[in-house]
Design a protein around this motif. Structure first.
Motif, short mmCIF file in Angstrom:
data_model
loop_
_atom_site.label_atom_id
_atom_site.label_comp_id
_atom_site.label_asym_id
_atom_site.label_seq_id
_atom_site.Cartn_x
_atom_site.Cartn_y
_atom_site.Cartn_z
N LEU A 144 44.85 46.47 45.82
CA LEU A 144 44.63 46.83 44.41
C LEU A 144 43.83 45.73 43.70
N TYR A 145 44.18 44.48 43.94
CA TYR A 145 43.41 43.37 43.38
C TYR A 145 41.96 43.43 43.87
N LEU A 146 41.79 43.70 45.15
CA LEU A 146 40.45 43.76 45.73
C LEU A 146 39.65 44.90 45.12
N ALA A 147 40.30 46.06 44.92
CA ALA A 147 39.61 47.22 44.34
C ALA A 147 39.11 46.92 42.93
N ALA A 148 39.91 46.20 42.15
CA ALA A 148 39.48 45.86 40.79
C ALA A 148 38.23 45.00 40.80
N THR A 149 38.16 44.08 41.75
CA THR A 149 36.99 43.19 41.84
C THR A 149 35.76 43.95 42.31
N VAL A 150 35.91 44.76 43.35
CA VAL A 150 34.77 45.51 43.89
C VAL A 150 34.22 46.47 42.84
N ALA A 151 35.12 47.11 42.08
CA ALA A 151 34.69 48.05 41.05
C ALA A 151 33.82 47.38 39.99
N SER A 152 34.10 46.11 39.69
CA SER A 152 33.33 45.41 38.66
C SER A 152 31.87 45.22 39.08
#
Length: 528
Positions: A144-152
């Motif tokens: 979930l942390y990784l997804a937030a970063t990739v989405a940015s």
């Protein structure tokens, strides 16, 4: 006597830069205040509703993601710097071509972060000494942390550089403020009512997507002609690539300084020690962000001035900025020294307090870091990254090696002490040498160093005086914090006023603010 047209134009241009900086600063300060207060509430809710281990996990994951963000280091700064000249020359074709290049970079960066993040997935449990809460799946949380970063990166993140290049950071601040308000309310409910750390992280993913989508829409509406199209000539493309490569090495020191401490504490001392350390670091980082706001708001104006003004003129502006930032840094240092422990005692309780010696180290770190970021603002605006590429690598190695050696013998003192040594002993003197070798007349270096030493001495005097007076307060609770805050508002500022009121920089700032007021009155009169 009437000033010459050139002098009038220069005066108007300087006031315009100041107006842009002040507008960006106002909205950025509001945003930083909000993004400090609300995460503070979320951190408090997490501590009392979920437990201290969750704070440790939050800090560890944030540090890991910051390491993964190393792929971006240098791209945005290099592209925004490349915008300064074509924007000043109204060269829309080059602006669009740069935007297309930036879009391509961000897509590649997002995919690289996703790939490296997945590679690190099996190693995550090995970075924690303490066991995690039994109701959590460490891999899901990390994803979930990784997804937030990739989405940015993948969701129109490149569009924000248009607003930054045109000095409209205030628009980004407004977007982030409005989106974060909704998301943070949901996160607070997820923690306090549903006791769900998963929903808390899922909301962070939506926050990144929404901010990028709305910022992109604002950029398109305000600058409709700035679209990712066209092609840069080979020479221009090589210049941008060199800047990105050099910035990669320059920015890596920030990642090491910000993340290695958290990772080493987690490995050697555990999640509880990490949470305790990061409670203090959270407050320091919030104050540093306020200082950074002033620098970021002035960045585009500094870049424009460096392109159009002489070396001596830019050095005078640098002296003025150093004077103002030293005043701000000194006042903030006094507040930290006097308010840290009383506030922490009320916020997290005596069990999670660090010794007062650590507070002194945190204040020293804050002053050193503030001075480095102040100096670094001019270096980045000038784009002198190639000549500065070795400094961050040496500082990063010093910090990491000292941290590993000292944590075994000095514990948490060794972690922060190694960072202070790396910043003050390596980064600051090397950075000053580089910018005076390439940006300002070199014969002014020792004059500037003497001024910097004088500012540091007066900061120390103000801190000691404020702390000595605040120690006379014997009642506790919020009353003590309120009275201490009032004393910190007056004591250091009165000391600085007495010390600096005859300085040329002080008088110049008074003149700038008077000119801004006069111009504002003229505008109001014309409007009437």
């Amino acid at each position: 006597m009437r000033r010459k047209p050139r002098e009038e134009a220069e005066s108007i241009l300087k006031i315009d830069r100041m107006n842009n900086m002040m507008r960006n600063t106002v909205f950025a300060v509001i945003l930083v205040a909000y993004l400090t207060l609300v995460p503070f509430l979320l951190r408090t809710a997490m501590l009392y509703s979920l437990g201290v281990e969750y704070l440790g996990l939050n800090g560890l994951f944030a540090s890991i993601i910051q390491v993964l963000n190393i792929a971006e280091l240098g791209v945005e700064s290099a592209i925004v710097f490349s915008f300064y000249k074509p924007i000043a020359e109204d060269d829309l074709k080059t602006v669009c071509a740069l935007l297309k290049l930036y879009k391509r970079f961000y897509i590649v960066i997002g995919l690289l972060i996703a790939a490296f993040g997945l590679v690190l997935l099996p190693l995550i449990p090995k970075l924690m000494q303490d066991p995690i809460p039994p109701d959590l799946n460490i891999y899901v949380l990390y994803l979930l942390y990784l997804a937030a970063t990739v989405a940015s990166y993948l969701v129109w993140g490149y569009k924000r550089c248009v607003l930054k290049a045109y000095m409209r950071n205030d628009i980004i601040s407004k977007v982030m403020l409005s989106v974060s308000l909704t998301v943070n309310l949901f996160q607070l409910a997820a923690i306090c009512l549903l006791h769900s750390y998963y929903l808390y992280l899922a909301a962070a993913v939506l926050d990144k997507i929404a901010v990028n989508l709305i910022s992109a829409a604002c950029a398109k509406r305000r600058y409709p002609n700035c679209q990712p199209c066209g092609k840069l000539d080979q020479e221009h493309k090589l210049q941008v690539s060199r800047r990105i490569r050099d910035l990669f090495t320059v920015k890596i020191s920030d990642v090491v300084l910000d993340t290695s401490d958290a990772v080493l504490i987690s490995i050697f001392l555990g999640l509880t020690a990490l949470a305790t350390y990061q409670n203090y670091y959270f407050i320091l980082f919030a104050v540093i962000k306020l200082v950074q706001v002033l620098l970021e708001s002035a960045m585009a104006g500094i870049g424009n001035s460096l392109v159009t003004e002489s070396k001596k003129k830019n050095y005078r502006d640098f002296e003025m900025m150093t004077f103002a930032m030293s005043w701000v840094i000194g006042w903030c240092a006094c507040c930290l020294l006097c308010l840290y422990q009383p506030f922490m005692r009320i916020w997290v309780g005596k069990e999670l307090l660090l010794p007062f010696g650590m507070v002194i180290l945190f204040v020293c770190y804050f002053v050193c870091l503030g001075m480095v970021r102040m100096t670094n603002a001019y270096k980045e605006a000038a784009g002198i990254w190639h000549q500065d590429r070795f400094r961050p690598l040496v500082a990063a190695m010093v910090n990491l090696i000292l941290g590993i050696c000292m944590v075994r013998h000095l514990g948490i003192y060794g972690i922060l002490g190694s960072t202070v040594v790396a910043v003050f002993g390596v980064e600051l003197p090397w950075l000053l040498h580089n910018i005076f070798s390439l940006l300002f007349p070199q014969e002014y270096l020792w004059h500037y160093v003497r001024s910097l030493v004088m500012y540091v001495i007066w900061i120390a005097v103000a801190c000691v005086a404020a702390f000595a007076v605040c120690k006379l307060i014997h009642f506790g609770g919020w009353e003590s914090i309120f009275v201490t805050a009032i004393l910190c508002l007056f004591i250091p500022n009165l000391i600085f006023l007495a010390a600096y009121h005859r300085k040329a920089e002080f008088k110049q700032w008074i003149g700038v603010f008077q000119s801004m007021r006069e111009r504002q009155k003229k505008r109001q009169n014309h409007a009437v």
